[in-house]
Structure formats: C-alpha cells, structure tokens
Design an enzyme around this catalytic site. Sequence first.
Site, PDB file in Angstrom:
ATOM      1  N   ASN A   1      -5.577  -2.986   0.949  1.00  0.00           N
ATOM      2  CA  ASN A   1      -4.667  -2.990  -0.197  1.00  0.00           C
ATOM      3  C   ASN A   1      -3.949  -4.327  -0.361  1.00  0.00           C
ATOM      4  O   ASN A   1      -3.900  -4.898  -1.454  1.00  0.00           O
ATOM      5  CB  ASN A   1      -3.660  -1.839  -0.038  1.00  0.00           C
ATOM      6  CG  ASN A   1      -2.588  -1.874  -1.092  1.00  0.00           C
ATOM      7  OD1 ASN A   1      -1.454  -2.252  -0.820  1.00  0.00           O
ATOM      8  ND2 ASN A   1      -2.920  -1.531  -2.320  1.00  0.00           N
TER       9      ASN A   1
ATOM     10  N   SER B   1       8.508   0.226  -3.789  1.00  0.00           N
ATOM     11  CA  SER B   1       8.737   1.611  -3.362  1.00  0.00           C
ATOM     12  C   SER B   1      10.167   2.036  -3.691  1.00  0.00           C
ATOM     13  O   SER B   1      10.407   3.167  -4.129  1.00  0.00           O
ATOM     14  CB  SER B   1       8.505   1.760  -1.858  1.00  0.00           C
ATOM     15  OG  SER B   1       7.135   1.908  -1.587  1.00  0.00           O
TER      16      SER B   1
ATOM     17  N   THR C   1       2.494  -5.393  -2.813  1.00  0.00           N
ATOM     18  CA  THR C   1       2.606  -6.214  -1.600  1.00  0.00           C
ATOM     19  C   THR C   1       1.813  -7.511  -1.751  1.00  0.00           C
ATOM     20  O   THR C   1       2.307  -8.606  -1.446  1.00  0.00           O
ATOM     21  CB  THR C   1       2.147  -5.428  -0.357  1.00  0.00           C
ATOM     22  OG1 THR C   1       2.840  -4.185  -0.331  1.00  0.00           O
ATOM     23  CG2 THR C   1       2.446  -6.194   0.918  1.00  0.00           C
TER      24      THR C   1
ATOM     25  N   GLY D   1       2.762   4.538   2.271  1.00  0.00           N
ATOM     26  CA  GLY D   1       1.487   4.214   2.914  1.00  0.00           C
ATOM     27  C   GLY D   1       1.579   2.985   3.806  1.00  0.00           C
ATOM     28  O   GLY D   1       2.583   2.279   3.836  1.00  0.00           O
ATOM     29  N   ASP D   2       0.542   2.772   4.562  1.00  0.00           N
ATOM     30  CA  ASP D   2       0.345   1.560   5.367  1.00  0.00           C
ATOM     31  C   ASP D   2      -1.153   1.572   5.709  1.00  0.00           C
ATOM     32  O   ASP D   2      -1.935   2.207   4.994  1.00  0.00           O
ATOM     33  CB  ASP D   2       1.230   1.586   6.633  1.00  0.00           C
ATOM     34  CG  ASP D   2       1.238   0.252   7.384  1.00  0.00           C
ATOM     35  OD1 ASP D   2       1.840  -0.707   6.897  1.00  0.00           O
ATOM     36  OD2 ASP D   2       0.612   0.153   8.463  1.00  0.00           O
TER      37      ASP D   2
ATOM     38  N   LYS E   1      13.317   4.116   5.454  1.00  0.00           N
ATOM     39  CA  LYS E   1      12.215   3.850   4.516  1.00  0.00           C
ATOM     40  C   LYS E   1      11.188   2.999   5.231  1.00  0.00           C
ATOM     41  O   LYS E   1      11.519   1.990   5.847  1.00  0.00           O
ATOM     42  CB  LYS E   1      12.765   3.086   3.293  1.00  0.00           C
ATOM     43  CG  LYS E   1      11.706   2.753   2.264  1.00  0.00           C
ATOM     44  CD  LYS E   1      11.597   3.819   1.205  1.00  0.00           C
ATOM     45  CE  LYS E   1      10.315   3.735   0.415  1.00  0.00           C
ATOM     46  NZ  LYS E   1       9.127   4.349   1.059  1.00  0.00           N
TER      47      LYS E   1
ATOM     48  N   LYS F   1       9.527   3.937  10.209  1.00  0.00           N
ATOM     49  CA  LYS F   1       8.067   3.797  10.165  1.00  0.00           C
ATOM     50  C   LYS F   1       7.473   5.010  10.864  1.00  0.00           C
ATOM     51  O   LYS F   1       8.136   5.641  11.681  1.00  0.00           O
ATOM     52  CB  LYS F   1       7.627   2.528  10.903  1.00  0.00           C
ATOM     53  CG  LYS F   1       6.233   2.058  10.560  1.00  0.00           C
ATOM     54  CD  LYS F   1       6.203   1.201   9.315  1.00  0.00           C
ATOM     55  CE  LYS F   1       4.787   0.879   8.894  1.00  0.00           C
ATOM     56  NZ  LYS F   1       4.743  -0.066   7.773  1.00  0.00           N
TER      57      LYS F   1
ATOM     58  N   GLN G   1      11.151  -3.417   9.766  1.00  0.00           N
ATOM     59  CA  GLN G   1      11.420  -2.827   8.451  1.00  0.00           C
ATOM     60  C   GLN G   1      12.911  -2.830   8.111  1.00  0.00           C
ATOM     61  O   GLN G   1      13.287  -2.954   6.948  1.00  0.00           O
ATOM     62  CB  GLN G   1      10.875  -1.391   8.443  1.00  0.00           C
ATOM     63  CG  GLN G   1      10.641  -0.817   7.070  1.00  0.00           C
ATOM     64  CD  GLN G   1       9.315  -1.249   6.450  1.00  0.00           C
ATOM     65  OE1 GLN G   1       8.298  -1.260   7.122  1.00  0.00           O
ATOM     66  NE2 GLN G   1       9.333  -1.606   5.182  1.00  0.00           N
TER      67      GLN G   1
HETATM   68  P1  NDP Z   1      -5.477  -1.251   4.626  1.00  0.00           P
HETATM   69  O1  NDP Z   1      -5.775  -0.119   5.517  1.00  0.00           O
HETATM   70  O2  NDP Z   1      -5.629  -1.070   3.153  1.00  0.00           O
HETATM   71  O3  NDP Z   1      -6.338  -2.530   5.039  1.00  0.00           O
HETATM   72  C1  NDP Z   1      -6.275  -3.087   6.305  1.00  0.00           C
HETATM   73  C2  NDP Z   1      -7.282  -4.206   6.386  1.00  0.00           C
HETATM   74  O4  NDP Z   1      -7.149  -4.887   7.630  1.00  0.00           O
HETATM   75  C3  NDP Z   1      -8.713  -3.698   6.330  1.00  0.00           C
HETATM   76  O5  NDP Z   1      -9.504  -4.685   5.742  1.00  0.00           O
HETATM   77  C4  NDP Z   1      -9.044  -3.537   7.808  1.00  0.00           C
HETATM   78  O6  NDP Z   1     -10.426  -3.552   8.092  1.00  0.00           O
HETATM   79  C5  NDP Z   1      -8.366  -4.752   8.381  1.00  0.00           C
HETATM   80  N1  NDP Z   1      -8.053  -4.539   9.798  1.00  0.00           N
HETATM   81  C6  NDP Z   1      -7.458  -3.464  10.369  1.00  0.00           C
HETATM   82  N2  NDP Z   1      -7.365  -3.616  11.701  1.00  0.00           N
HETATM   83  C7  NDP Z   1      -7.906  -4.811  11.969  1.00  0.00           C
HETATM   84  C8  NDP Z   1      -8.110  -5.531  13.147  1.00  0.00           C
HETATM   85  N3  NDP Z   1      -7.730  -5.051  14.343  1.00  0.00           N
HETATM   86  N4  NDP Z   1      -8.690  -6.750  13.051  1.00  0.00           N
HETATM   87  C9  NDP Z   1      -9.063  -7.241  11.830  1.00  0.00           C
HETATM   88  N5  NDP Z   1      -8.887  -6.592  10.692  1.00  0.00           N
HETATM   89  C10 NDP Z   1      -8.344  -5.404  10.749  1.00  0.00           C
HETATM   90  O7  NDP Z   1      -3.989  -1.697   4.994  1.00  0.00           O
HETATM   91  P2  NDP Z   1      -2.965  -2.550   4.159  1.00  0.00           P
HETATM   92  O8  NDP Z   1      -3.679  -3.582   3.374  1.00  0.00           O
HETATM   93  O9  NDP Z   1      -2.042  -1.625   3.482  1.00  0.00           O
HETATM   94  O10 NDP Z   1      -2.111  -3.236   5.332  1.00  0.00           O
HETATM   95  C11 NDP Z   1      -2.491  -4.493   5.908  1.00  0.00           C
HETATM   96  C12 NDP Z   1      -1.293  -5.071   6.631  1.00  0.00           C
HETATM   97  O11 NDP Z   1      -0.214  -5.259   5.693  1.00  0.00           O
HETATM   98  C13 NDP Z   1      -0.693  -4.220   7.758  1.00  0.00           C
HETATM   99  O12 NDP Z   1      -0.163  -5.081   8.743  1.00  0.00           O
HETATM  100  C14 NDP Z   1       0.444  -3.481   7.063  1.00  0.00           C
HETATM  101  O13 NDP Z   1       1.420  -3.063   7.982  1.00  0.00           O
HETATM  102  C15 NDP Z   1       0.955  -4.596   6.165  1.00  0.00           C
HETATM  103  N6  NDP Z   1       1.740  -4.156   5.028  1.00  0.00           N
HETATM  104  C16 NDP Z   1       1.245  -3.281   4.096  1.00  0.00           C
HETATM  105  C17 NDP Z   1       2.012  -2.917   3.010  1.00  0.00           C
HETATM  106  C18 NDP Z   1       1.463  -2.073   1.921  1.00  0.00           C
HETATM  107  O14 NDP Z   1       2.162  -1.913   0.911  1.00  0.00           O
HETATM  108  N7  NDP Z   1       0.255  -1.547   2.018  1.00  0.00           N
HETATM  109  C19 NDP Z   1       3.408  -3.376   2.872  1.00  0.00           C
HETATM  110  C20 NDP Z   1       3.802  -4.360   3.845  1.00  0.00           C
HETATM  111  C21 NDP Z   1       3.009  -4.688   4.896  1.00  0.00           C
HETATM  112  P3  NDP Z   1     -11.219  -2.160   8.301  1.00  0.00           P
HETATM  113  O15 NDP Z   1     -11.469  -1.646   6.928  1.00  0.00           O
HETATM  114  O16 NDP Z   1     -12.446  -2.565   9.025  1.00  0.00           O
HETATM  115  O17 NDP Z   1     -10.332  -1.272   9.127  1.00  0.00           O
END
Ligand code: NDP
Length: 457
Positions: free
Chosen positions: A252, A389, A221, A176-177, A101, A137, A122
């Site tokens: 997100n 999830s 999250t 998603g991620d 997962k 993943k 994970q």
């Molecule tokens: P999203 O794609 O919804 O958002 C990612 C955010 O981070 C955007 O604002 C993006 O900006 C920014 N970002 C991406 N790359 C960079 C970078 N190199 N430097 C600065 N900012 C950056 O992803 P999520 O919110 O889902 O995920 C964010 C983090 O949380 C990740 O590490 C993910 O693995 C982790 N996570 C997510 C979960 C989930 O349920 N969604 C669960 C557990 C962990 P831009 O729009 O400019 O790309």
Amino acid sequence: MTTSVMTNDTRAKEYINSVFEQLKQKNAHQPEFLQAAEEILFSLTPVVAQHPEYIEHNILSRIVEPDRIISFRVAWQDDNNQVQVNRGYRIQFNNVIGPYKGGLRFHPTVNESIMKFLAFEQIFKNALTGQPIGGGKGGSDFNPKGKSDAEIMRFCQAFMSELYRHIGPDVDVPAGDIGVGAREVGFMWGQYKRLRGAYEAGVLTGKKPGYGGSLARKEATGYGLVYFTAEMLREKGESFLNKTVVVSGSGNVAIYAIEKAQHYGAKVVACSDSAGYIYDPEGIDLAAVKEIKEVKGDRIHTYLNYRPNAEYHEGCTSIWTIPCDIALPCATQNEINSESARILVANGTKFVAEGANMPSDLEAINIYLENDIYFGPAKAANAGGVAVSALEMAQNSSRTAWSFNKVDEKLQDIMKSIYTESKEAAEKYGYAGNLVVGSNIAGFVKVADGMVAEGVY
Ligand code: NDP
C-alpha cells in the site's frame, strides 16, 4: 554555554541514561522496542535539559511503559476444518492527547517487541499530526499469505471476537498495516458491529468509502511521504522533477509513493517484495505493479511478463545498490543497515525518507546524518496515513463524507506543517537540519506537556 545549562544538560543525560538502563533490564528480549526507545530517548536530551519539570514528573519512565498490553488467543477453522491458533495483540500505549490509535499488522514475525516498538513510535507520530489521537498498535502472528478469502474472513472475525471488548470510537481505534487492508478491515468492522449491536463507524479506520471510509485514505501514507519529501527537497532548492528514485516494497505505501513521485516528474526505477526486487531503468510501469499486487495478489517477479527488459533480483537488501537521488524505503523495519547506508552515500544519494516504520537501523541513520544525506524519519514522513485516519474519524463522528480533493488538500497541509514543526524544533534545540531530533522533540513535547497537566496516575 553557561554553567547552569551545562548542569541541566548533564542532569538530562544522566536521567535519560538511567531510564534507558532500566528499560533494557525490563525488556532484555525486546530488541525492536529497545531500538525504537533508544533512538527517541537520547534525542530528547536538549529538550529535557531545558524542561526540568519533565524530570520532576518522571515523564520518560512513564512514557516508555504502555498503559496496557492485551494479548489473546485467536482460534479459527481453516478450509480443511482444522482448528488453528494464533496470538493476537493490542498495545494501548498512551492516550494523553486522544483515543489510542494505530494499525493492526498480520504477519508471522509479529511479537510483543515489534508491537511495542510500533505502538511507541505511534505516540509521537500521532502527536506530530496535530490531530487528537494517542498511540497504540496491534496485530497477530497470523500469516495471510496463501489463505483463501473465507479463511481470512474467519480469522478476522475470530480476532475481533476478543478485540471488540477493548476498543471503541472514544477508546481505541485500530486501522490497517502490513497484511491488513480494506478487505480485512471490512471483515473486522462487520464482526464489531454485530457484537456491539450498534453502528459505531469511528471504531476502525481504513474502511472502504461506501461504509464510512475516507476517500484518499488508501493513498494517504504514500502520497504523504512524497509531500513530506517534496518539502525536504524544496529546502535544498530541489524538486522531484527528473530525479531517480528507488522505492522498496510494493504494498500500500510503496504503490502510492511511486504514484505521487511519478506525478511530480520523478523516474522511479525499482520496487520489491519480500522475495526480491525489480529494476526497470526506463521507469516502473505502475499500472503493471498495481495489477500484480492489488488485483492478482501475485509476486513482483511477474513484472517481467509485462516488461521483459526489466531485471529481477532475488533478495531485498541489494535494492539499495541501485544508484538513486532519493531513496524511499516502504517495506518493513530494519531493511537498511550500515552497509546499505554506506552504499547509498557512495552512490551520491542525497535524500532518504521513510515510508515504512523504522526501515533504517540506528547505524544507518548515523551514517546519513554524518554524510550530508537529508533524512526524513518515519514518524514524520509516513504520518500521512494516520493523519487521514483521524480525518476519517472526524467524518464518521459528524456523519459526513468529504471529497477526495478536500482530504488530499488537508493531507498536504498536515505534511507541510509536520515538516515545518520538525525543522523548527531541530533549530530551536541546536540541531538544525536534523529531522530525527526535530520530529522526536516536536511530538514528545505535546505528549509530555499533556502528561504534566494530567498529573500522576
Ligand atoms: P503491505 O502489506 O501493503 O506491503 C508491505 C510490503 O513490504 C510488501 O511489498 C511486502 O512484500 C514487503 N515486505 C514485507 N516484509 C518484508 C521483508 N521482511 N523484507 C522485504 N519486504 C518485505 O504493507 P504497507 O504498505 O501498509 O506497510 C509497509 C510499511 O509501512 C510497514 O512498515 C508499515 O508499518 C508502514 N506504514 C504503513 C501505513 C499504512 O497506512 N499502510 C502507515 C504508516 C506506516 P510481500 O508481499 O512479499 O510480503
């Protein structure tokens, strides 16, 4: 300390060193994976010292090697009828306590090292949730930015045309991620359903509620991160009320962390995207951020159109120079290095909890621990998403749909128990207050005991 405990401790250290040395040799070009493995392996010393069976069964050498790595070509046609080729991945790391997962990430930086670090983390995160889910993943180096809806759909269909043969509700359940939200999950789900000729709703999570998705998954999250941080605050006799909070990212996780922190009375003064950050000393207008990011898919600098008195700064790292009581990194890996961590310390930040995966590098974590910042590591603090999830999987297999409140209440209970388990494991093994050691051990023990019970294969 008795002689025999000292001997066990030395033996554990030697064993862990040798496992890590071999891992470095085999994975020399995978820095993110080695970083994640180093952080986990060395924190397990006290538990390995007290459980010689983990050495006898060579659990650590086995746990750092994925069950399998699937890598595949994804060919798709863009809107100009040009054929594009990307690489897809699925890492099926460990299924001792349940089907693999973990999310799918679509981002140009995706490579095998990043996939393996995420899948490895994970395993332990999923174990911590107390739900029956293993670790995996996947993703692709596909860049969704600037693509039309039709291109996203064709890419998702092409991606699933290969992935479908490797997954299933009892085998491996992606979600998603970064770059993969409900829209992408919907396209992949449709393709899976067509290819399988069966309605196996539990094969993917993060679906929209109308067709098998769980209410509160979108929020899980970010809300979960704040529930976890609230426990950390409670431990120190504090709360979110009137605290100044900096959140990085505006995706997100960030959006729903901001929402719940504000709900608890905090003032969130900054958030970012990969180009820069906004600073709004009056407190972030979340409705504006949601409209920019969720409705328009625009850049965060357009926030100034809504709040002209706010500031926009190019670049991401200096977001950590903004003084705050609580820092919630919610963007991506390695966004806080030692320099940023020192600035947080100098500014009097007392709590850091990770919404993103591995946003703090190893030096930054050591700086928090040495300077009395109470630190909530990702695998515990951001486990709310995968926990819900797993609740989505439960609803799918029982063909029911729970209310938002029911899911949210379960999420709160899960985050509280992750906090308590992590805290108690840290205390039990002599690292009181160190949630890195505590969460790693609490997650590891569940998986390691399962591996011992299963026998060698
Ligand atoms: P999203 O794609 O919804 O958002 C990612 C955010 O981070 C955007 O604002 C993006 O900006 C920014 N970002 C991406 N790359 C960079 C970078 N190199 N430097 C600065 N900012 C950056 O992803 P999520 O919110 O889902 O995920 C964010 C983090 O949380 C990740 O590490 C993910 O693995 C982790 N996570 C997510 C979960 C989930 O349920 N969604 C669960 C557990 C962990 P831009 O729009 O400019 O790309």
